[in-house]
Write a protein that holds these residues in place. Structure first.
Motif, PDB file in Angstrom:
ATOM      1  N   SER A  27       3.164  -0.339 -10.937  1.00 31.71           N
ATOM      2  CA  SER A  27       4.297  -1.269 -10.963  1.00 31.71           C
ATOM      3  C   SER A  27       4.143  -2.363  -9.911  1.00 31.71           C
ATOM      4  O   SER A  27       4.530  -3.511 -10.124  1.00 31.71           O
ATOM      5  N   GLU A  28       3.543  -2.028  -8.763  1.00 29.76           N
ATOM      6  CA  GLU A  28       3.350  -3.022  -7.706  1.00 29.76           C
ATOM      7  C   GLU A  28       2.337  -4.081  -8.133  1.00 29.76           C
ATOM      8  O   GLU A  28       2.539  -5.284  -7.908  1.00 29.76           O
ATOM      9  N   VAL A  29       1.253  -3.656  -8.756  1.00 30.71           N
ATOM     10  CA  VAL A  29       0.243  -4.611  -9.233  1.00 30.71           C
ATOM     11  C   VAL A  29       0.831  -5.526 -10.302  1.00 30.71           C
ATOM     12  O   VAL A  29       0.633  -6.744 -10.271  1.00 30.71           O
ATOM     13  N   GLY A  36       4.862 -10.523 -12.764  1.00 34.31           N
ATOM     14  CA  GLY A  36       6.297 -10.667 -12.573  1.00 34.31           C
ATOM     15  C   GLY A  36       7.072  -9.504 -13.136  1.00 34.31           C
ATOM     16  O   GLY A  36       8.205  -9.661 -13.601  1.00 34.31           O
ATOM     17  N   TRP A  37       6.464  -8.297 -13.110  1.00 33.36           N
ATOM     18  CA  TRP A  37       7.119  -7.117 -13.677  1.00 33.36           C
ATOM     19  C   TRP A  37       8.431  -6.833 -12.970  1.00 33.36           C
ATOM     20  O   TRP A  37       8.508  -6.808 -11.742  1.00 33.36           O
ATOM     21  N   ASN A  38       9.464  -6.622 -13.733  1.00 33.12           N
ATOM     22  CA  ASN A  38      10.793  -6.346 -13.196  1.00 33.12           C
ATOM     23  C   ASN A  38      11.111  -4.870 -13.406  1.00 33.12           C
ATOM     24  O   ASN A  38      11.337  -4.426 -14.530  1.00 33.12           O
ATOM     25  N   GLN A  65       0.842  -1.198   0.000  1.00 32.70           N
ATOM     26  CA  GLN A  65       0.000   0.000   0.000  1.00 32.70           C
ATOM     27  C   GLN A  65       0.874   1.243   0.000  1.00 32.70           C
ATOM     28  O   GLN A  65       1.893   1.308   0.699  1.00 32.70           O
ATOM     29  N   ILE A  66       0.469   2.249  -0.776  1.00 32.81           N
ATOM     30  CA  ILE A  66       1.216   3.501  -0.824  1.00 32.81           C
ATOM     31  C   ILE A  66       1.196   4.163   0.550  1.00 32.81           C
ATOM     32  O   ILE A  66       0.151   4.237   1.205  1.00 32.81           O
ATOM     33  N   CYS A  67       2.343   4.628   0.988  1.00 30.89           N
ATOM     34  CA  CYS A  67       2.440   5.341   2.270  1.00 30.89           C
ATOM     35  C   CYS A  67       1.599   6.617   2.185  1.00 30.89           C
ATOM     36  O   CYS A  67       1.804   7.448   1.289  1.00 30.89           O
ATOM     37  N   GLN A  68       0.678   6.773   3.103  1.00 33.88           N
ATOM     38  CA  GLN A  68      -0.219   7.930   3.072  1.00 33.88           C
ATOM     39  C   GLN A  68       0.484   9.224   3.468  1.00 33.88           C
ATOM     40  O   GLN A  68      -0.008  10.310   3.197  1.00 33.88           O
ATOM     41  N   HIS A  69       1.651   9.101   4.104  1.00 34.87           N
ATOM     42  CA  HIS A  69       2.343  10.292   4.591  1.00 34.87           C
ATOM     43  C   HIS A  69       3.150  10.987   3.491  1.00 34.87           C
ATOM     44  O   HIS A  69       3.350  12.206   3.537  1.00 34.87           O
TER      45      HIS A  69
END
Length: 572
Positions: free
Chosen positions: A554-556, A562-564, A435-439
């Motif tokens: 990119s995370e998804v 298997g994205w590099n 999850q993206i850091c909300q800060h």
């Protein structure tokens, strides 16, 4: 500072926060399990810690604050000695023109609040309520860097090294970092310790190779393993206390070329306090899952690779089904968490208590619901399918890439296609994404070609790896979309991410799909029909959460394709 059960019950009744029937059930569960109503509400997913924190704040007539995404400066920390902060569960978290802002789980510590304001050089202070887990998480900011702690513990005297203190420090720091795994890896000249945080390994500390055998031996003793065995893999379990909570640790030791490597899976009580909504399942998915587990028989399968959250999803379902009018039994290897009221059986190959033999025995125990830790062989699959046909609800996990490929896998295990079609209620395919850091969250607009319109954004050339339909759905007729990322900060340890949640695909067996399964249709045909019947694929679910600002593109793609990121292409 928790209200009494009677006070909490009255607050919930006044606020109409829970239906009266659920509150009564929770009260009975608290009595049966000899716990407080507060603990029962959290343990059985009636309310989460955040919701209860807001209720407590209401009770004390204070605003509520979550410290999870607040960066507390060293100057503010120094206002309160660590021992005082721990004793009074109080941390100052902000200083501005309005005065000193203080978070506390003990609102009656008024003298301390005034003293903190005076030390900060201001007259005004504002007190907010924070839950004890929130305060405890903030207290780790008082800690020194782990490498500094090790240097102080060793002091150059390796012969008299305090091995127990070293191990305690490792567990404490891993717990505070919310690590799921702790790796102790021998190298040529030293030993390196790594923590797996949000699914990614991070180097934490090194110590002299001379201490490696001492640390491993001590862990073997704690896990009741053979200390004289160095050339064979060993598995065990140990228990230790961290911040007043019992931490259950699965230990795996294997001989590698430089010595014995230790990997430990940390299983804290707080990590099991997840409801299905906490895991990231959307409303449509929850409705499908609810339909499946409300049926008195059939199978629900959770699929994905190791570490994708399969067991956590099953446990979340079991906690919902765990009522006194049901007999729930499990056969697991290992038992990750104890669930009060559920009969859990530990598989043990040494005593011939395998998944299949254990499942046969449990079927003679008059069960309503069965959880089989994993279907990995033909015999277990056959017994599970037959159990689901004879009036039992069977939950299990399988290692397949997605929901659809689970069906051919069952057929490969010699389950007749028509039986697979008629017994499986639902297949849940899943992955965990960061999850993206909300800060430190920022956003930017991009076009279909991956060109950035405004703001700074990650490299989005990976859009080209999506098929036309996916891109069309992603943009939904718009010329550009807004996506998000984390820039990195002290809260997320400069990673840009904090925490994880699931992306899912839920394959409900419709009549048309059942016909195709019985006719031995190939996976492409099954996939096309599932999508036609309304299945949202994991990738599509992930893309929806990218648009919602929960995670990055990119995370998804990393967990689904298997994205590099190093070479900007899908892994082979």
């Amino acid at each position: 500072m928790t209200p009494t059960d009677a006070e909490l019950s009255q607050i919930l009744t006044d606020l109409k926060y829970l239906p009266a029937q659920k509150l009564q059930v929770a009260q009975k569960q608290a009595q049966a399990e000899h716990t407080s109503l507060y603990e029962a509400l959290v343990e059985h997913d009636y309310l989460n810690e955040d919701e209860l924190g807001k209720i407590m704040a209401y009770h004390f007539q204070l605003p509520y604050v979550s410290l999870q995404n607040i960066s507390i400066t060293d100057d503010l920390l120094r206002l309160t000695p660590k021992t005082v902060a721990e004793q009074f569960q109080t941390v100052p978290f902000k200083l501005d023109d309005e005065g000193l802002h203080i978070a506390t789980a003990q609102p009656d510590a008024a003298d301390l609040f005034g003293m903190l304001a005076k030390k900060a050089g201001v007259k005004q202070y504002h007190v907010s309520f924070a839950t004890k887990p929130n305060i405890d998480a903030a207290l780790h900011l008082y800690k020194q860097h782990l490498q500094t702690v090790f240097s102080e513990l060793l002091g150059g005297n390796f012969a008299a090294a305090p091995v127990n203190d070293i191990i305690d420090a490792l567990f404490e720091y891993a717990y505070d970092a919310h690590a799921s795994d702790l790796h102790i890896e021998p190298q040529a000249e030293h030993t390196i310790v790594r923590f797996r945080i949000d699914g990614v390994l991070h180097d934490q500390v090194t110590f002299p190779k001379k201490l490696h055998d001492q640390v491993v031996t001590r862990l073997k003793v704690m896990a009741r393993l053979r200390t004289d065995e160095h050339m064979r893999a060993q598995d065990g379990r140990l228990h230790t206390m961290v911040h007043g909570e019992e931490l259950s640790v699965r230990v795996s030791i294997v001989p590698v070329i430089m010595g014995e490597k230790v990997v430990m899976r940390l299983l804290a009580k707080r990590t099991r306090q997840f409801s299905l909504t906490d895991l990231g399942m959307n409303t449509d998915g929850l409705a499908k899952l609810q339909r499946a587990f409300n049926r008195p028989f059939g199978m629900i399968l959770s699929t994905g690779p190791t570490g994708s959250g399969k067991t956590t999803t099953i446990y979340a379902i079991l906690k919902i089904l765990n009522t006194r009018d049901r007999n729930i039994a499990t056969i697991e290897d290992p038992i990750e968490y104890i669930i009060a009221g559920v009969n859990q059986l530990q598989a043990n190959a040494k005593t011939d208590l395998t998944f299949s033999t254990g499942l046969r025995s449990l079927l003679r125990q008059d069960p309503d619901v069965l959880f089989v830790g994993e279907i990995r062989d033909e015999e277990t699959a056959d017994i599970a399918v037959n159990a689901s046909m004879t009036g039992h609800l069977v939950l299990s996990t399988m290692h397949t890439n997605d929901a659809v490929t689970t069906l051919p896998r069952l057929v490969d295990m010699h389950i007749e296609p028509f039986l697979a079609a008629s017994t499986v209620n639902l297949i849940v395919g899943q992955r965990l994404v960061r999850q993206i850091c909300q800060h430190c969250k920022v956003s930017a607009e991009i076009t279909k070609s991956g060109r950035t319109c405004t703001g700074e954004v990650e490299d989005v050339s990976m859009l080209k790896s999506l098929d036309t339909r996916m891109v069309t759905n992603l943009f939904a007729g718009q010329t550009s979309i807004r996506i998000y990322r984390g820039t990195g900060c002290s809260i997320c340890h400069t990673t840009g991410y904090q925490g994880r949640f699931g992306i899912f695909e839920l394959l409900e067996i419709t009549p048309k799909l059942a016909q195709l399964i019985a006719a031995k249709a190939d996976t492409d045909t099954l996939q096309a029909q599932a999508v036609k019947d309304g299945m949202v694929t994991m990738l599509e679910d992930g893309l929806q959460k990218v648009l919602a600002g929960q995670t990055t593109l990119s995370e998804v793609l990393r967990v689904t394709r298997g994205w590099n990121e190093a070479d900007k292409s899908p892994a082979a």
